[in-house]
Design a protein around this motif. Structure first.
Motif: not given
Ligand SMILES: NC(=O)c1ccc[n+]([C@@H]2O[C@H](COP(=O)([O-])OP(=O)(O)OC[C@H]3O[C@@H](n4cnc5c(N)ncnc54)[C@H](OP(=O)(O)O)[C@@H]3O)[C@@H](O)[C@H]2O)c1
Length: 301
Positions: A71, A139-140, A164, A167, A196, A213, A215, A217, A221, A242, A264, A267
Protein backbone atom coordinates in the motif's frame (compact mmCIF):
# COMPACT_ATOMS: atom_id res chain seq x y z
CA UNK A 1 22.16 -20.80 9.77
CA UNK A 2 24.84 -19.70 7.25
CA UNK A 3 26.95 -16.66 7.95
CA UNK A 4 25.63 -13.38 6.47
CA UNK A 5 27.65 -12.42 3.44
CA UNK A 6 27.28 -9.82 0.75
CA UNK A 7 29.56 -9.05 -2.21
CA UNK A 8 29.53 -6.69 -5.18
CA UNK A 9 27.55 -9.33 -7.07
CA UNK A 10 24.75 -9.51 -4.51
CA UNK A 11 21.24 -10.20 -5.78
CA UNK A 12 19.03 -7.30 -4.72
CA UNK A 13 15.31 -6.89 -4.10
CA UNK A 14 13.12 -4.90 -1.73
CA UNK A 15 9.64 -3.81 -0.73
CA UNK A 16 8.22 -0.54 -2.01
CA UNK A 17 5.59 1.06 0.24
CA UNK A 18 4.57 4.35 1.81
CA UNK A 19 4.97 3.99 4.70
CA UNK A 20 7.06 0.84 4.66
CA UNK A 21 8.36 0.79 8.23
CA UNK A 22 5.79 -1.78 9.42
CA UNK A 23 6.67 -4.34 6.73
CA UNK A 24 7.95 -7.71 7.94
CA UNK A 25 9.17 -8.63 4.46
CA UNK A 26 12.79 -7.44 4.97
CA UNK A 27 13.07 -9.55 8.14
CA UNK A 28 11.66 -12.61 6.38
CA UNK A 29 13.63 -12.39 3.13
CA UNK A 30 16.94 -11.62 4.85
CA UNK A 31 16.33 -14.55 7.21
CA UNK A 32 15.81 -16.86 4.22
CA UNK A 33 18.85 -15.36 2.41
CA UNK A 34 21.08 -16.07 5.40
CA UNK A 35 19.62 -19.53 5.85
CA UNK A 36 20.26 -20.46 2.22
CA UNK A 37 23.71 -18.79 2.23
CA UNK A 38 22.71 -16.60 -0.72
CA UNK A 39 24.73 -13.53 -1.62
CA UNK A 40 21.88 -11.03 -1.58
CA UNK A 41 19.90 -8.39 0.29
CA UNK A 42 16.29 -7.28 0.58
CA UNK A 43 15.63 -3.72 1.69
CA UNK A 44 12.67 -1.50 2.69
CA UNK A 45 12.05 1.25 0.11
CA UNK A 46 9.93 4.18 1.24
CA UNK A 47 8.56 5.73 -1.97
CA UNK A 48 5.89 8.45 -2.14
CA UNK A 49 3.05 7.79 -4.62
CA UNK A 50 4.21 10.40 -7.15
CA UNK A 51 7.72 8.89 -7.20
CA UNK A 52 6.71 5.28 -7.85
CA UNK A 53 7.55 5.11 -11.56
CA UNK A 54 10.88 6.87 -11.22
CA UNK A 55 11.77 4.66 -8.25
CA UNK A 56 11.02 1.46 -10.21
CA UNK A 57 13.10 2.70 -13.16
CA UNK A 58 15.91 3.58 -10.74
CA UNK A 59 15.84 0.14 -9.14
CA UNK A 60 16.00 -1.48 -12.57
CA UNK A 61 18.94 0.75 -13.50
CA UNK A 62 20.69 -0.17 -10.25
CA UNK A 63 20.45 -3.88 -11.04
CA UNK A 64 17.68 -4.87 -8.65
CA UNK A 65 15.95 -8.13 -9.60
CA UNK A 66 12.54 -6.88 -8.56
CA UNK A 67 10.43 -5.83 -5.62
CA UNK A 68 7.37 -6.46 -3.54
CA UNK A 69 4.87 -3.66 -3.66
CA UNK A 70 2.54 -2.73 -0.84
CA UNK A 71 0.00 0.00 0.00
CA UNK A 72 -0.51 2.46 -1.72
CA UNK A 73 1.27 1.23 -4.85
CA UNK A 74 -0.51 -1.99 -5.85
CA UNK A 75 -2.53 -0.44 -8.68
CA UNK A 76 0.49 1.54 -9.91
CA UNK A 77 2.49 -1.73 -9.92
CA UNK A 78 -0.22 -3.30 -12.04
CA UNK A 79 0.01 -0.40 -14.48
CA UNK A 80 3.80 -0.46 -14.78
CA UNK A 81 4.06 -4.20 -15.49
CA UNK A 82 4.56 -5.21 -19.14
CA UNK A 83 3.09 -8.64 -18.45
CA UNK A 84 0.74 -9.64 -15.65
CA UNK A 85 -0.37 -13.08 -14.38
CA UNK A 86 -4.03 -13.94 -15.10
CA UNK A 87 -4.98 -13.91 -11.40
CA UNK A 88 -3.37 -10.48 -10.88
CA UNK A 89 -5.16 -9.27 -14.00
CA UNK A 90 -8.49 -10.33 -12.54
CA UNK A 91 -7.69 -8.92 -9.09
CA UNK A 92 -6.47 -5.69 -10.74
CA UNK A 93 -3.52 -5.46 -8.37
CA UNK A 94 0.11 -6.57 -8.28
CA UNK A 95 2.32 -7.12 -5.23
CA UNK A 96 5.37 -8.77 -6.81
CA UNK A 97 7.45 -7.27 -9.63
CA UNK A 98 10.20 -9.19 -11.38
CA UNK A 99 12.64 -7.17 -13.50
CA UNK A 100 13.72 -9.29 -16.45
CA UNK A 101 17.06 -9.10 -18.20
CA UNK A 102 15.45 -7.70 -21.38
CA UNK A 103 14.19 -4.70 -19.34
CA UNK A 104 10.57 -5.84 -19.18
CA UNK A 105 8.64 -6.10 -15.91
CA UNK A 106 6.52 -9.06 -14.87
CA UNK A 107 3.79 -8.55 -12.26
CA UNK A 108 1.91 -11.05 -10.11
CA UNK A 109 -0.36 -11.03 -7.11
CA UNK A 110 0.76 -13.54 -4.47
CA UNK A 111 -1.58 -12.71 -1.52
CA UNK A 112 -4.28 -15.12 -2.72
CA UNK A 113 -1.65 -17.77 -3.43
CA UNK A 114 -0.28 -17.26 0.10
CA UNK A 115 -3.73 -17.57 1.63
CA UNK A 116 -4.50 -20.86 -0.17
CA UNK A 117 -0.97 -22.25 0.41
CA UNK A 118 -1.39 -21.56 4.12
CA UNK A 119 -4.72 -23.42 4.25
CA UNK A 120 -3.02 -26.37 2.56
CA UNK A 121 -0.06 -26.17 4.95
CA UNK A 122 -2.59 -26.34 7.79
CA UNK A 123 -3.72 -29.69 6.39
CA UNK A 124 -6.91 -28.45 4.71
CA UNK A 125 -7.81 -30.09 1.39
CA UNK A 126 -8.84 -26.90 -0.42
CA UNK A 127 -10.31 -28.55 -3.53
CA UNK A 128 -12.42 -30.92 -1.39
CA UNK A 129 -13.55 -27.95 0.71
CA UNK A 130 -14.66 -26.08 -2.45
CA UNK A 131 -16.99 -28.95 -3.33
CA UNK A 132 -18.57 -28.84 0.14
CA UNK A 133 -19.98 -25.29 -0.02
CA UNK A 134 -19.29 -21.60 -0.62
CA UNK A 135 -16.58 -19.42 0.85
CA UNK A 136 -17.92 -16.43 2.79
CA UNK A 137 -15.47 -13.52 2.78
CA UNK A 138 -15.97 -10.80 5.38
CA UNK A 139 -14.65 -7.55 3.88
CA UNK A 140 -14.31 -6.15 0.38
CA UNK A 141 -10.92 -4.43 0.47
CA UNK A 142 -7.62 -5.24 -1.23
CA UNK A 143 -7.06 -8.52 0.62
CA UNK A 144 -10.59 -9.76 -0.12
CA UNK A 145 -10.01 -9.04 -3.81
CA UNK A 146 -6.84 -11.20 -4.03
CA UNK A 147 -8.17 -14.01 -1.85
CA UNK A 148 -11.48 -14.19 -3.73
CA UNK A 149 -9.63 -14.49 -7.03
CA UNK A 150 -7.56 -17.44 -5.78
CA UNK A 151 -10.63 -19.10 -4.25
CA UNK A 152 -12.49 -18.77 -7.59
CA UNK A 153 -9.48 -20.39 -9.25
CA UNK A 154 -9.81 -23.28 -6.77
CA UNK A 155 -13.47 -23.72 -7.76
CA UNK A 156 -15.18 -22.00 -4.81
CA UNK A 157 -18.45 -20.15 -4.94
CA UNK A 158 -17.57 -16.81 -3.33
CA UNK A 159 -19.89 -14.66 -1.21
CA UNK A 160 -18.86 -11.24 0.14
CA UNK A 161 -20.29 -9.54 3.19
CA UNK A 162 -19.05 -6.06 3.97
CA UNK A 163 -19.99 -3.28 6.36
CA UNK A 164 -20.33 -0.98 3.35
CA UNK A 165 -22.66 -3.04 1.16
CA UNK A 166 -22.00 -1.07 -2.06
CA UNK A 167 -18.34 -1.98 -1.87
CA UNK A 168 -19.16 -5.72 -1.69
CA UNK A 169 -21.62 -5.40 -4.60
CA UNK A 170 -19.07 -3.45 -6.64
CA UNK A 171 -16.31 -5.98 -5.99
CA UNK A 172 -18.51 -8.96 -6.90
CA UNK A 173 -19.52 -7.27 -10.18
CA UNK A 174 -15.98 -6.22 -11.00
CA UNK A 175 -14.50 -9.69 -10.39
CA UNK A 176 -17.31 -11.30 -12.37
CA UNK A 177 -16.62 -9.06 -15.37
CA UNK A 178 -12.84 -9.49 -15.11
CA UNK A 179 -13.13 -13.28 -14.87
CA UNK A 180 -15.39 -13.49 -17.95
CA UNK A 181 -13.02 -11.19 -19.88
CA UNK A 182 -9.98 -13.30 -19.03
CA UNK A 183 -11.62 -16.72 -19.44
CA UNK A 184 -14.26 -16.18 -22.16
CA UNK A 185 -14.39 -19.90 -22.96
CA UNK A 186 -14.56 -21.10 -19.33
CA UNK A 187 -17.38 -21.41 -16.79
CA UNK A 188 -18.69 -18.12 -15.39
CA UNK A 189 -17.65 -17.52 -11.77
CA UNK A 190 -20.22 -17.78 -8.97
CA UNK A 191 -20.13 -14.57 -6.93
CA UNK A 192 -22.74 -12.99 -4.65
CA UNK A 193 -23.18 -10.89 -1.51
CA UNK A 194 -24.96 -11.07 1.86
CA UNK A 195 -25.90 -8.08 4.03
CA UNK A 196 -23.46 -7.40 6.89
CA UNK A 197 -26.12 -7.95 9.55
CA UNK A 198 -27.27 -11.25 8.05
CA UNK A 199 -24.19 -13.39 7.46
CA UNK A 200 -24.07 -14.99 10.91
CA UNK A 201 -27.54 -16.48 10.22
CA UNK A 202 -26.32 -18.00 6.92
CA UNK A 203 -23.24 -19.74 8.31
CA UNK A 204 -24.82 -23.20 8.20
CA UNK A 205 -24.47 -23.21 4.38
CA UNK A 206 -20.79 -22.21 4.29
CA UNK A 207 -17.70 -24.40 3.94
CA UNK A 208 -15.15 -21.63 4.52
CA UNK A 209 -15.31 -18.36 6.45
CA UNK A 210 -12.54 -15.81 5.94
CA UNK A 211 -12.11 -12.61 7.91
CA UNK A 212 -10.37 -10.16 5.57
CA UNK A 213 -11.37 -7.07 7.57
CA UNK A 214 -9.18 -5.45 10.21
CA UNK A 215 -11.66 -6.51 12.92
CA UNK A 216 -9.86 -8.38 15.71
CA UNK A 217 -6.52 -6.75 14.93
CA UNK A 218 -4.51 -5.49 17.89
CA UNK A 219 -4.61 -1.69 17.72
CA UNK A 220 -7.39 -1.85 15.09
CA UNK A 221 -11.02 -0.67 15.14
CA UNK A 222 -12.35 -3.60 17.26
CA UNK A 223 -9.62 -5.81 18.78
CA UNK A 224 -12.14 -7.89 20.79
CA UNK A 225 -14.34 -8.70 17.80
CA UNK A 226 -15.68 -12.27 17.86
CA UNK A 227 -18.79 -13.02 15.80
CA UNK A 228 -21.59 -15.40 16.73
CA UNK A 229 -20.64 -18.74 15.16
CA UNK A 230 -23.47 -20.77 16.69
CA UNK A 231 -25.13 -21.37 13.30
CA UNK A 232 -21.92 -22.76 11.71
CA UNK A 233 -21.89 -26.32 10.41
CA UNK A 234 -19.36 -28.42 12.32
CA UNK A 235 -17.38 -28.78 9.06
CA UNK A 236 -16.84 -25.03 8.67
CA UNK A 237 -13.21 -23.96 8.29
CA UNK A 238 -12.74 -20.58 10.02
CA UNK A 239 -9.79 -18.50 8.88
CA UNK A 240 -8.47 -15.07 9.69
CA UNK A 241 -5.86 -13.07 7.81
CA UNK A 242 -5.23 -10.76 10.75
CA UNK A 243 -1.96 -11.97 12.32
CA UNK A 244 -1.54 -9.69 15.34
CA UNK A 245 -2.52 -11.37 17.62
CA UNK A 246 -1.69 -14.74 16.10
CA UNK A 247 -4.92 -16.20 17.46
CA UNK A 248 -7.63 -13.53 17.16
CA UNK A 249 -10.72 -13.65 19.41
CA UNK A 250 -12.66 -14.86 16.33
CA UNK A 251 -10.33 -17.83 15.81
CA UNK A 252 -10.31 -18.61 19.52
CA UNK A 253 -14.12 -18.75 19.54
CA UNK A 254 -14.08 -21.00 16.45
CA UNK A 255 -11.48 -23.33 17.99
CA UNK A 256 -13.49 -23.55 21.21
CA UNK A 257 -16.51 -24.63 19.13
CA UNK A 258 -14.39 -27.45 17.68
CA UNK A 259 -14.09 -25.90 14.20
CA UNK A 260 -10.96 -26.20 12.06
CA UNK A 261 -9.10 -22.88 12.12
CA UNK A 262 -6.29 -21.24 10.15
CA UNK A 263 -4.47 -18.05 11.17
CA UNK A 264 -3.06 -15.11 9.19
CA UNK A 265 0.68 -15.35 9.81
CA UNK A 266 1.14 -18.28 7.42
CA UNK A 267 -0.44 -16.30 4.58
CA UNK A 268 2.10 -13.53 5.11
CA UNK A 269 4.96 -16.04 4.96
CA UNK A 270 3.69 -18.10 2.01
CA UNK A 271 2.92 -15.05 -0.14
CA UNK A 272 6.64 -14.20 -0.03
CA UNK A 273 7.79 -17.52 -1.55
CA UNK A 274 7.21 -16.80 -5.29
CA UNK A 275 9.15 -13.51 -5.11
CA UNK A 276 12.05 -15.09 -3.22
CA UNK A 277 12.29 -17.85 -5.83
CA UNK A 278 12.18 -15.37 -8.74
CA UNK A 279 14.78 -12.92 -7.35
CA UNK A 280 17.13 -15.17 -5.42
CA UNK A 281 16.68 -18.49 -7.23
CA UNK A 282 15.83 -20.76 -4.28
CA UNK A 283 12.73 -22.54 -3.08
CA UNK A 284 11.89 -21.67 0.49
CA UNK A 285 9.94 -23.43 3.15
CA UNK A 286 7.60 -21.99 5.71
CA UNK A 287 8.75 -24.38 8.41
CA UNK A 288 8.66 -24.15 12.20
CA UNK A 289 11.99 -22.31 12.33
CA UNK A 290 10.71 -19.62 9.93
CA UNK A 291 7.47 -19.19 11.88
CA UNK A 292 9.37 -19.01 15.19
CA UNK A 293 11.79 -16.42 13.78
CA UNK A 294 8.98 -14.19 12.50
CA UNK A 295 6.95 -14.60 15.69
CA UNK A 296 9.96 -13.44 17.68
CA UNK A 297 10.39 -10.45 15.35
CA UNK A 298 6.69 -9.59 15.78
CA UNK A 299 6.88 -9.81 19.55
CA UNK A 300 9.76 -7.30 19.60
CA UNK A 301 7.54 -4.66 17.89
N1 LIG B 1 -1.99 -12.11 6.56
C1 LIG B 1 -1.62 -11.40 5.52
O1 LIG B 1 -0.69 -11.72 4.79
C2 LIG B 1 -2.40 -10.15 5.18
C3 LIG B 1 -2.30 -9.61 3.87
C4 LIG B 1 -3.05 -8.45 3.57
C5 LIG B 1 -3.84 -7.86 4.56
N2 LIG B 1 -3.90 -8.42 5.81
C6 LIG B 1 -4.76 -7.82 6.84
O2 LIG B 1 -6.09 -7.82 6.32
C7 LIG B 1 -6.81 -6.69 6.79
C8 LIG B 1 -7.45 -5.96 5.62
O3 LIG B 1 -6.46 -5.50 4.72
P1 LIG B 1 -6.87 -4.78 3.33
O4 LIG B 1 -5.61 -4.44 2.65
O5 LIG B 1 -7.89 -5.56 2.60
O6 LIG B 1 -7.55 -3.42 3.89
P2 LIG B 1 -8.62 -2.47 3.18
O7 LIG B 1 -8.52 -2.56 1.70
O8 LIG B 1 -8.46 -1.15 3.85
O9 LIG B 1 -10.06 -3.10 3.61
C9 LIG B 1 -10.47 -3.10 4.97
C10 LIG B 1 -11.75 -3.90 5.12
O10 LIG B 1 -12.07 -3.97 6.53
C11 LIG B 1 -13.39 -3.49 6.73
N3 LIG B 1 -13.49 -2.83 8.03
C12 LIG B 1 -12.61 -1.96 8.58
N4 LIG B 1 -13.05 -1.55 9.80
C13 LIG B 1 -14.24 -2.18 10.00
C14 LIG B 1 -15.19 -2.17 11.07
N5 LIG B 1 -15.00 -1.43 12.16
N6 LIG B 1 -16.31 -2.94 10.95
C15 LIG B 1 -16.50 -3.70 9.84
N7 LIG B 1 -15.63 -3.76 8.80
C16 LIG B 1 -14.52 -3.00 8.88
C17 LIG B 1 -13.63 -2.52 5.58
O11 LIG B 1 -15.02 -2.35 5.40
P3 LIG B 1 -15.60 -1.00 4.69
O12 LIG B 1 -15.52 -1.24 3.21
O13 LIG B 1 -17.01 -0.94 5.19
O14 LIG B 1 -14.76 0.15 5.16
C18 LIG B 1 -12.96 -3.26 4.43
O15 LIG B 1 -13.80 -4.29 3.92
C19 LIG B 1 -5.80 -5.85 7.59
O16 LIG B 1 -5.96 -6.18 8.96
C20 LIG B 1 -4.45 -6.36 7.10
O17 LIG B 1 -3.44 -6.23 8.07
C21 LIG B 1 -3.21 -9.54 6.14
Amino acid sequence: MSEFRITGKAKLAGVIGYPVTHSLSPVLHNYWLARHGIDGAYVPLSVAPDAFVIAVKGLQAAGFRGANVTIPHKEAAFAIADEVDPMARIAGSVNTLVFREDGSIHGSSTDGFGYVANLEADGIDVSALASRGPALLLGAGGAARSIATSLLEKGFQVIFSNRTAERADGLAKELDAAWRRNFPEGDAPWLSTIAWDEWEEQLGDMALLVNTTSLGMQGGPAPDWAPNLSKASRHLVASDIVYVPQETPFLKAARELGLTTSGGLGMLLHQARPGFKAWFGADTEVDEATVAYIRAALSRR
